[in-house]
Design an enzyme around this catalytic site. Structure first.
Site, mmCIF file in Angstrom:
data_model
loop_
_atom_site.group_PDB
_atom_site.id
_atom_site.type_symbol
_atom_site.label_atom_id
_atom_site.label_comp_id
_atom_site.label_asym_id
_atom_site.label_seq_id
_atom_site.Cartn_x
_atom_site.Cartn_y
_atom_site.Cartn_z
ATOM 1 N N LYS B 103 13.431 32.479 60.157
ATOM 2 C CA LYS B 103 14.624 32.009 60.018
ATOM 3 C C LYS B 103 15.350 32.649 61.212
ATOM 4 O O LYS B 103 15.790 33.744 61.097
ATOM 5 C CB LYS B 103 15.437 32.320 58.645
ATOM 6 C CG LYS B 103 16.953 31.830 58.768
ATOM 7 C CD LYS B 103 17.600 32.214 57.464
ATOM 8 C CE LYS B 103 19.238 31.956 57.683
ATOM 9 N NZ LYS B 103 19.973 32.436 56.743
ATOM 10 N N GLY B 164 28.181 33.231 52.768
ATOM 11 C CA GLY B 164 28.880 34.026 51.494
ATOM 12 C C GLY B 164 30.325 33.615 51.207
ATOM 13 O O GLY B 164 30.812 34.177 50.281
ATOM 14 N N ALA B 190 23.843 28.145 53.773
ATOM 15 C CA ALA B 190 25.144 29.030 53.794
ATOM 16 C C ALA B 190 26.079 28.384 53.092
ATOM 17 O O ALA B 190 26.395 27.028 53.581
ATOM 18 C CB ALA B 190 25.323 29.791 54.819
ATOM 19 N N GLY B 191 26.910 28.989 52.560
ATOM 20 C CA GLY B 191 28.176 28.386 52.119
ATOM 21 C C GLY B 191 28.615 27.616 50.645
ATOM 22 O O GLY B 191 29.473 27.310 50.261
ATOM 23 N N ASN B 212 21.924 32.578 48.980
ATOM 24 C CA ASN B 212 21.798 33.967 48.335
ATOM 25 C C ASN B 212 22.938 34.092 47.672
ATOM 26 O O ASN B 212 23.075 34.345 46.437
ATOM 27 C CB ASN B 212 21.604 34.649 49.641
ATOM 28 C CG ASN B 212 21.119 36.187 49.171
ATOM 29 O OD1 ASN B 212 20.764 36.909 49.828
ATOM 30 N ND2 ASN B 212 21.378 36.469 47.738
ATOM 31 N N THR B 213 24.288 34.398 48.336
ATOM 32 C CA THR B 213 25.453 34.680 47.529
ATOM 33 C C THR B 213 25.841 33.985 46.318
ATOM 34 O O THR B 213 26.300 34.493 45.324
ATOM 35 C CB THR B 213 26.536 34.703 48.354
ATOM 36 O OG1 THR B 213 26.143 35.489 49.894
ATOM 37 C CG2 THR B 213 27.761 35.485 47.923
#
Lengths: 66, 261
Positions: B103, B164, B190-191, B212-213
Site C-alpha cells: 500500500k 483518522g 481512510a476517513g 483502521n481508526t
C-alpha cells in the site's frame, strides 16, 4: 570502528558482517529487514556483507499500522 | 452474501471486501479479536525501526497475524517523499520473503495527511517498474485516479475524508466518477467513521473499503469490527441489487384498485 545503527552510534569489530551484528543483537531468528546506506541488504547476503566505518544501517520489522 | 461475489486484486482473490489496519488498538489481544470479527483477509502493517536493547521476546504482529492466514499489505505510512516510500516497500518485500503487494501512500503534510499526488505518481511508477503490485492511497480526484491506473497500479484507493478523521464520504460524486472510470479495483481508504459510511462506499460501487481508526477508536472495537463487516456486505448487496430511482413525491405501496369506499 563505528557505524550508525537505527540512528545511534555503535561500536563494532573491524570487518564485522551484517550477520555478526544481528547475532550480537540476539535478532538472528527474527523476521526483519536490513538496509545499509539506504540500499537493501538481502537476507541471503547477511554473512558476506562486511560493514565499513561510517555505514548507516537500519534494521526494521513489522508493527501494527493502518 | 453470494459466495461467488469475490474481489480480485493483482491476481489474488478474496471473499471479504473489508481491509483493515492493525494500528491504534489497546493491545495485541484486542487487535487480534477485532480483526477476527471484521472477517478481513487483507491486513495492513507498518515498517519501523527495531528497538535495540529492548525485550525482543515481545510478540511480533506477524506472529499474531501470520502471513499464511492473512494477506499482509505493508504500508508506507509516515513517508513524505518518493525515496522513503520506495525504500520502505523494498524493506517490506524483504521482510515478507518476496511478497510484492504494497500500500503506497506518500503524504503531503501532517495536518491533513492528504497525499502528495505528484510524489505518489512518481513513487508508483518506480515501484511498478520494480515489480511491485501497488495499491495506492490518493485523494478523490478522478483525473489522478485514472493516471495512477495508467501507470499500472493494481488498485486505486481514494480517501473518503482525512485519515483518522471519521468524517465519512465527503465527496460521493467524485468517488462514483472514479469507480465508473476504473478498470482496476477502487477501494475507499481512510476517513470512514461508522458502518453506514462503509455501506455508502459499497453502494457507490467501490470494490472494498480499507479502514483502521473507525474500528480501533470505537468504544467497543470488536463490536464495531462486526458492524463494519455487515455494513460492507449490506452496501455491496444493495449495489448489486440496484437501488430504486429516487422520486420527489409519494407513490403508494398498497394498490389503489379495489378500494371499497
Amino acid at each position: 570502528m563505528q557505524i550508525i545503527l537505527n540512528g545511534e552510534t555503535r561500536n563494532l569489530d573491524e570487518d564485522a558482517t551484517v550477520a555478526d551484528l544481528i547475532a550480537e543483537l540476539n535478532l538472528t531468528d527474527q523476521r526483519l529487514a536490513v538496509e545499509v546506506n539506504e540500499e537493501l541488504v538481502p537476507r541471503s547476503t547477511f554473512s558476506n556483507h562486511h560493514l565499513k566505518a561510517g555505514d548507516e544501517m537500519e534494521i526494521v520489522h513489522a508493527i501494527g499500522g493502518g | 452474501m453470494n459466495s461467488n461475489d469475490t474481489f480480485t486484486v493483482a491476481g489474488r482473490t478474496f471473499s471479504s471486501r473489508l481491509l483493515v489496519g492493525t494500528g491504534k488498538y489497546k493491545d495485541m489481544d484486542e487487535t487480534q479479536e477485532a480483526i477476527e470479527a471484521s472477517g478481513a483477509e487483507i491486513i495492513t502493517i507498518a515498517v519501523r525501526r527495531t528497538n535495540m536493547g529492548q525485550n525482543s521476546d515481545e510478540p511480533n504482529i506477524l506472529e499474531l497475524l501470520p502471513p499464511d492466514r492473512y494477506t499482509i499489505l505493508p504500508n508506507t505510512a509516515g513517508c513524505y517523499d518518493q525515496k522513503t516510500a520506495v525504500r520502505t516497500c523494498r524493506l517490506a518485500r524483504e521482510l515478507l520473503d518476496g511478497h510484492n503487494l504494497v500500500k503506497l501512500e506518500v503524504l503531503g503534510d501532517e495536518k491533513t495527511l492528504f497525499p502528495d499526488v505528484i510524489a505518489t505518481l512518481r513513487a508508483a511508477e518506480e515501484l511498478v517498474k520494480d515489480g511491485f503490485d501497488v495499491m495506492v492511497y490518493t485523494n478523490d480526484d478522478p483525473i489522478i485516479a485514472r493516471q495512477l491506473e495508467e501507470i499500472g497500479c493494481a488498485a486505486v484507493m481514494p480517501l473518503a475524508a482525512p485519515i483518522g478523521s471519521g468524517l465519512g464520504i465527503r465527496n460521493p460524486l467524485n468517488i462514483r466518477t472514479i469507480v465508473e472510470n476504473a478498470h482496476v479495483p477502487i477501494l475507499v481508504d481512510a476517513g470512514v467513521g461508522t458502518a453506514s459510511d462503509a455501506a455508502m462506499a459499497m453502494e457507490l460501487g467501490c470494490d472494498g473499503v480499507l479502514m483502521n481508526t473507525a474500528i480501533a477508536a470505537a468504544k467497543d472495537p470488536v463490536l464495531m469490527a462486526s458492524a463494519m463487516k455487515k455494513g460492507i456486505e449490506a452496501g455491496r448487496e444493495a449495489f448489486l441489487a440496484g437501488r430504486m430511482t429516487a422520486k420527489r413525491f409519494a407513490s403508494a405501496s398498497s394498490p389503489v384498485d379495489g378500494l371499497f369506499f
